[in-house]
Scaffold this active site. Structure first.
Site, PDB file in Angstrom:
ATOM      1  N   LYS A  73      14.399  -9.798  29.020  1.00  0.00           N
ATOM      2  CA  LYS A  73      14.505 -11.132  28.397  1.00  0.00           C
ATOM      3  C   LYS A  73      13.417 -12.139  28.769  1.00  0.00           C
ATOM      4  CE  LYS A  73      17.333 -13.098  32.026  1.00  0.00           C
ATOM      5  NZ  LYS A  73      18.344 -14.051  32.411  1.00  0.00           N
ATOM      6  N   GLY A  99       3.567 -22.204  23.897  1.00  0.00           N
ATOM      7  CA  GLY A  99       4.663 -21.538  23.185  1.00  0.00           C
ATOM      8  C   GLY A  99       5.969 -22.319  23.181  1.00  0.00           C
ATOM      9  N   PHE A 149      24.583  -6.583  25.658  1.00  0.00           N
ATOM     10  CA  PHE A 149      23.686  -7.541  26.320  1.00  0.00           C
ATOM     11  C   PHE A 149      22.401  -6.878  26.817  1.00  0.00           C
ATOM     12  CE2 PHE A 149      27.911  -9.438  27.251  1.00  0.00           C
ATOM     13  CZ  PHE A 149      27.697 -10.727  26.802  1.00  0.00           C
ATOM     14  N   TYR A 188       9.356 -10.569  22.619  1.00  0.00           N
ATOM     15  CA  TYR A 188      10.782 -10.677  22.950  1.00  0.00           C
ATOM     16  C   TYR A 188      11.553 -11.231  21.750  1.00  0.00           C
ATOM     17  CZ  TYR A 188      15.119 -12.715  24.540  1.00  0.00           C
ATOM     18  OH  TYR A 188      16.455 -13.066  24.619  1.00  0.00           O
ATOM     19  N   TYR A 199      22.367 -17.447  20.909  1.00  0.00           N
ATOM     20  CA  TYR A 199      22.596 -18.374  22.010  1.00  0.00           C
ATOM     21  C   TYR A 199      21.479 -19.398  22.068  1.00  0.00           C
ATOM     22  CZ  TYR A 199      24.442 -13.879  23.909  1.00  0.00           C
ATOM     23  OH  TYR A 199      25.018 -12.657  24.103  1.00  0.00           O
ATOM     24  N   PHE A 200      21.850 -20.608  22.470  1.00  0.00           N
ATOM     25  CA  PHE A 200      20.836 -21.612  22.788  1.00  0.00           C
ATOM     26  C   PHE A 200      20.508 -21.430  24.289  1.00  0.00           C
ATOM     27  CE2 PHE A 200      19.776 -23.807  18.885  1.00  0.00           C
ATOM     28  CZ  PHE A 200      20.518 -23.006  18.045  1.00  0.00           C
ATOM     29  N   LYS A 231      14.648  -9.627  18.966  1.00  0.00           N
ATOM     30  CA  LYS A 231      15.929 -10.204  18.534  1.00  0.00           C
ATOM     31  C   LYS A 231      16.014 -10.249  17.001  1.00  0.00           C
ATOM     32  CE  LYS A 231      17.536 -10.581  22.587  1.00  0.00           C
ATOM     33  NZ  LYS A 231      18.582  -9.662  23.013  1.00  0.00           N
ATOM     34  N   LEU A 274      19.945   2.785  28.850  1.00  0.00           N
ATOM     35  CA  LEU A 274      20.201   3.054  27.424  1.00  0.00           C
ATOM     36  C   LEU A 274      19.006   3.699  26.720  1.00  0.00           C
ATOM     37  CD1 LEU A 274      22.180  -0.129  26.320  1.00  0.00           C
ATOM     38  CD2 LEU A 274      23.067   2.193  26.480  1.00  0.00           C
ATOM     39  N   SER A 283      19.418 -14.855  19.758  1.00  0.00           N
ATOM     40  CA  SER A 283      18.867 -16.009  20.476  1.00  0.00           C
ATOM     41  C   SER A 283      18.384 -17.052  19.481  1.00  0.00           C
ATOM     42  CB  SER A 283      17.696 -15.516  21.323  1.00  0.00           C
ATOM     43  OG  SER A 283      16.949 -16.592  21.816  1.00  0.00           O
ATOM     44  N   SER A 298      18.358  -2.732  36.290  1.00  0.00           N
ATOM     45  CA  SER A 298      16.943  -3.134  36.301  1.00  0.00           C
ATOM     46  C   SER A 298      16.800  -4.622  36.570  1.00  0.00           C
ATOM     47  CB  SER A 298      16.261  -2.765  34.983  1.00  0.00           C
ATOM     48  OG  SER A 298      16.942  -3.348  33.896  1.00  0.00           O
TER      49      SER A 298
HETATM   50  P1  NAD Z   1      20.123 -10.289  32.379  1.00  0.00           P
HETATM   51  O1  NAD Z   1      18.781  -9.690  32.623  1.00  0.00           O
HETATM   52  O2  NAD Z   1      20.751 -11.038  33.493  1.00  0.00           O
HETATM   53  O3  NAD Z   1      21.143  -9.151  31.916  1.00  0.00           O
HETATM   54  C1  NAD Z   1      20.741  -8.012  31.192  1.00  0.00           C
HETATM   55  C2  NAD Z   1      21.319  -6.805  31.909  1.00  0.00           C
HETATM   56  O4  NAD Z   1      20.967  -5.634  31.174  1.00  0.00           O
HETATM   57  C3  NAD Z   1      20.777  -6.631  33.320  1.00  0.00           C
HETATM   58  O5  NAD Z   1      21.857  -6.443  34.222  1.00  0.00           O
HETATM   59  C4  NAD Z   1      19.895  -5.385  33.238  1.00  0.00           C
HETATM   60  O6  NAD Z   1      19.919  -4.643  34.450  1.00  0.00           O
HETATM   61  C5  NAD Z   1      20.523  -4.645  32.070  1.00  0.00           C
HETATM   62  N1  NAD Z   1      19.612  -3.773  31.327  1.00  0.00           N
HETATM   63  C6  NAD Z   1      18.373  -4.064  30.865  1.00  0.00           C
HETATM   64  N2  NAD Z   1      17.844  -3.001  30.242  1.00  0.00           N
HETATM   65  C7  NAD Z   1      18.772  -2.022  30.280  1.00  0.00           C
HETATM   66  C8  NAD Z   1      18.817  -0.680  29.812  1.00  0.00           C
HETATM   67  N3  NAD Z   1      17.784  -0.107  29.184  1.00  0.00           N
HETATM   68  N4  NAD Z   1      19.936   0.039  30.019  1.00  0.00           N
HETATM   69  C9  NAD Z   1      20.996  -0.504  30.663  1.00  0.00           C
HETATM   70  N5  NAD Z   1      21.005  -1.751  31.152  1.00  0.00           N
HETATM   71  C10 NAD Z   1      19.895  -2.506  30.957  1.00  0.00           C
HETATM   72  O7  NAD Z   1      20.006 -11.185  31.069  1.00  0.00           O
HETATM   73  P2  NAD Z   1      21.039 -12.237  30.470  1.00  0.00           P
HETATM   74  O8  NAD Z   1      20.481 -13.594  30.659  1.00  0.00           O
HETATM   75  O9  NAD Z   1      22.399 -11.940  30.934  1.00  0.00           O
HETATM   76  O10 NAD Z   1      20.883 -11.898  28.929  1.00  0.00           O
HETATM   77  C11 NAD Z   1      21.774 -10.999  28.285  1.00  0.00           C
HETATM   78  C12 NAD Z   1      21.364 -10.856  26.843  1.00  0.00           C
HETATM   79  O11 NAD Z   1      21.353 -12.128  26.228  1.00  0.00           O
HETATM   80  C13 NAD Z   1      19.973 -10.271  26.639  1.00  0.00           C
HETATM   81  O12 NAD Z   1      20.018  -9.438  25.502  1.00  0.00           O
HETATM   82  C14 NAD Z   1      19.123 -11.488  26.372  1.00  0.00           C
HETATM   83  O13 NAD Z   1      18.004 -11.187  25.599  1.00  0.00           O
HETATM   84  C15 NAD Z   1      20.098 -12.355  25.596  1.00  0.00           C
HETATM   85  N6  NAD Z   1      19.805 -13.784  25.661  1.00  0.00           N
HETATM   86  C16 NAD Z   1      19.652 -14.383  26.880  1.00  0.00           C
HETATM   87  C17 NAD Z   1      19.364 -15.743  26.944  1.00  0.00           C
HETATM   88  C18 NAD Z   1      19.134 -16.417  28.267  1.00  0.00           C
HETATM   89  O14 NAD Z   1      18.527 -17.480  28.286  1.00  0.00           O
HETATM   90  N7  NAD Z   1      19.607 -15.886  29.374  1.00  0.00           N
HETATM   91  C19 NAD Z   1      19.261 -16.485  25.758  1.00  0.00           C
HETATM   92  C20 NAD Z   1      19.437 -15.832  24.528  1.00  0.00           C
HETATM   93  C21 NAD Z   1      19.714 -14.471  24.495  1.00  0.00           C
HETATM   94  C1  WQD Z   2      13.635 -25.288  28.999  1.00  0.00           C
HETATM   95  C2  WQD Z   2      12.766 -26.540  28.992  1.00  0.00           C
HETATM   96  C3  WQD Z   2      10.416 -26.121  29.327  1.00  0.00           C
HETATM   97  C4  WQD Z   2      10.750 -24.683  33.422  1.00  0.00           C
HETATM   98  C5  WQD Z   2      13.938 -19.551  27.089  1.00  0.00           C
HETATM   99  C6  WQD Z   2      13.472 -18.509  26.110  1.00  0.00           C
HETATM  100  C7  WQD Z   2      14.437 -18.415  24.962  1.00  0.00           C
HETATM  101  C8  WQD Z   2      15.861 -18.204  25.462  1.00  0.00           C
HETATM  102  C9  WQD Z   2      16.244 -19.192  26.515  1.00  0.00           C
HETATM  103  C10 WQD Z   2      16.337 -15.860  25.511  1.00  0.00           C
HETATM  104  C11 WQD Z   2      11.457 -26.368  28.232  1.00  0.00           C
HETATM  105  C12 WQD Z   2      10.992 -26.924  30.469  1.00  0.00           C
HETATM  106  C13 WQD Z   2      11.036 -25.157  32.161  1.00  0.00           C
HETATM  107  C14 WQD Z   2      10.043 -25.502  34.328  1.00  0.00           C
HETATM  108  C15 WQD Z   2       9.976 -27.229  32.675  1.00  0.00           C
HETATM  109  N1  WQD Z   2      16.006 -16.931  26.084  1.00  0.00           N
HETATM  110  N2  WQD Z   2      10.642 -26.423  31.801  1.00  0.00           N
HETATM  111  N3  WQD Z   2       9.689 -26.765  33.925  1.00  0.00           N
HETATM  112  O1  WQD Z   2      11.913 -21.972  27.039  1.00  0.00           O
HETATM  113  O2  WQD Z   2      13.908 -23.187  26.067  1.00  0.00           O
HETATM  114  O3  WQD Z   2      14.024 -20.782  26.421  1.00  0.00           O
HETATM  115  O4  WQD Z   2      15.246 -19.216  27.555  1.00  0.00           O
HETATM  116  O5  WQD Z   2      16.541 -15.612  24.362  1.00  0.00           O
HETATM  117  O6  WQD Z   2      14.023 -17.372  24.162  1.00  0.00           O
HETATM  118  O7  WQD Z   2      12.199 -18.893  25.628  1.00  0.00           O
HETATM  119  O8  WQD Z   2      14.055 -22.259  28.396  1.00  0.00           O
HETATM  120  O9  WQD Z   2      14.606 -22.914  30.672  1.00  0.00           O
HETATM  121  O10 WQD Z   2      12.333 -21.896  30.211  1.00  0.00           O
HETATM  122  O11 WQD Z   2      12.823 -24.193  29.404  1.00  0.00           O
HETATM  123  O12 WQD Z   2       9.617 -28.373  32.363  1.00  0.00           O
HETATM  124  O13 WQD Z   2       9.756 -25.105  35.467  1.00  0.00           O
HETATM  125  O14 WQD Z   2      12.395 -26.833  30.346  1.00  0.00           O
HETATM  126  O15 WQD Z   2       9.153 -26.564  28.993  1.00  0.00           O
HETATM  127  O16 WQD Z   2      11.184 -27.567  27.594  1.00  0.00           O
HETATM  128  P1  WQD Z   2      13.354 -22.112  26.935  1.00  0.00           P
HETATM  129  P2  WQD Z   2      13.467 -22.750  29.748  1.00  0.00           P
END
Ligand code: NAD
Ligand code: WQD
Length: 338
Positions: free
Chosen positions: A86, A296, A82, A148, A176-177, A152, A60, A123, A35
């Protein structure tokens, strides 16, 4: 060598973790519904590792399909989960999609892996706005800012309860940050659909000429340069944290059957610092302008990484410049820029 199931293993963080697992000699199986990813990622994984992990396209949310998968695939030692949606903004617009995908998917999975070792993608969003910085794992979990974020928080609560009920189940939630960057080969990386919502993909697409200018959301915050502060972590450091975490459970080195770790660098960087670091390391000039604050946004958050270092035995080894350089190499690869 252990047999590890990676759900969402073709996604951004999942694919890098698959590579890190294979590098450590583990046998990997991937579930993904594609997806938010594509089959091309398997090719990247093969080019890097020389291995083709077992792959099953599976949603899933489909209980019968999940059941059939586990009827055939037995003896899985560990699961890294994962698979989830997101996008924070999309979750506000379509909360049911998020509760359905992130929670039903996880519950279906847990029904078949309750005798397993389980790593959960949590997260830093679970903390909301921090009262003190750097933020430790003991900080209170506040009311979630988005659906979202709530998935988590609920995901962690589900694990706490399952651990109590299932004696053979143990889990680690990694909070994760901000993951950024790509594998050093530039053969896998982050591929956002449409206009990127996150800062670093927006920066690399601007550098590649796809976007005219970066909008910096807010320059009047109470921070040194007025822009928001985050803890940006290289995706390969994050991937390696998953390997360490799953091995901790497999080797029964965990202190509790449910543990939580912050996974960040411990360093807070402002939006302007990210832009400057990108320009310095890549020698590409970026166009940017100040825009209103984004609703937000947390003003400032970065991790206390003491627990990850002292108890998990992991710490980030790459810095912001390394991360941004790798993100740019990946963008150039995707756009065929040399
Ligand atoms: P991503 O979207 O690149 O990867 C998620 C994968 O899961 C995708 O390949 C998608 O196709 C698959 N997927 C989604 N729903 C599914 C389902 N129902 N069944 C099977 N597959 C499914 O995202 P990512 O950035 O790699 O994030 C991975 C995990 O880490 C997520 O749980 C996300 O919430 C968490 N996370 C991400 C970040 C971030 O900033 N990227 C930060 C904190 C936490
Ligand atoms: C980073 C900083 C923006 C885009 C998000 C989710 C969080 C986590 C990680 C999953 C912020 C600024 C951004 C732009 C900008 N994901 N910004 N111009 O918001 O910290 O976190 O991803 O769990 O839950 O909320 O990440 O990369 O969007 O922003 O100035 O075009 O960059 O305001 O300060 P964020 P981000």
């Amino acid at each position: 060598m252990a047999k590890i199931l990676v759900t969402g293993g073709l996604g951004y963080i999942g694919s890098h973790t698959v590579v890190a697992l294979i590098d450590q000699g583990h046998q990997v199986s991937i579930i993904d519904d594609l997806s938010n990813s594509s089959l091309d990622v398997l090719e990247g994984i093969f080019k890097i590792t020389g291995q083709n992990p077992d792959f099953q396209k599976l949603d899933l949310r489909q209980f019968d399909a999940v059941k059939s998968y586990f009827d055939v695939n037995k003896n899985i030692d560990g699961v890294i989960h994962f698979a989830a949606s997101k996008a924070v903004g999309e979750s506000v617009e379509n909360p049911l999609l998020y509760y359905h995908n992130n929670l039903t998917g996880m519950i279906n999975l847990l029904r078949f892996v309750s005798a397993s070792k389980f790593i959960f993608s949590s997260s830093c969003t679970v903390y909301g706005t921090p009262d003190t910085l750097p933020i430790t794992e003991l900080a209170p979990i506040k009311s979630a800012i988005s659906p979202y974020g709530n998935t988590k928080q609920i995901g962690e609560e589900i694990l706490r309860d399952v651990v109590k009920a299932e004696q053979n189940f143990s889990a680690i939630a990694l909070r994760y940050f901000n993951p950024i960057g790509a594998h050093q080969s530039a053969l896998i990386g982050e591929l956002p659909l449409g206009v990127p919502q996150n800062l670093v993909p927006f920066i690399t697409q601007t550098a590649a000429g796809l976007r005219s200018a970066i909008q910096v959301y807010g320059n009047d915050y109470e921070t040194a340069d007025g822009t928001c502060i985050r803890d940006y972590i290289h995706v390969m450091d994050l991937a390696e944290a998953h390997v360490v975490a799953v091995e901790r459970l497999l080797n029964q080195k965990n202190n509790d059957r449910f543990e939580v770790f912050n996974i960040g660098t411990g360093a807070g960087c402002s939006v302007l610092e990210v832009i400057k670091s990108f320009e310095r390391t890549t020698q590409v000039k970026l166009s940017y302008k100040f825009a209103p604050r984004r609703e937000g946004d947390v003003v400032e958050i970065y991790a206390d990484t003491t627990k990850a270092r002292d108890i998990l035995g992991w710490q980030a080894s790459r810095n912001l410049d390394d991360s941004l350089k790798s993100a740019w190499l990946w963008e150039q690869h995707v756009r065929n820029i040399s």
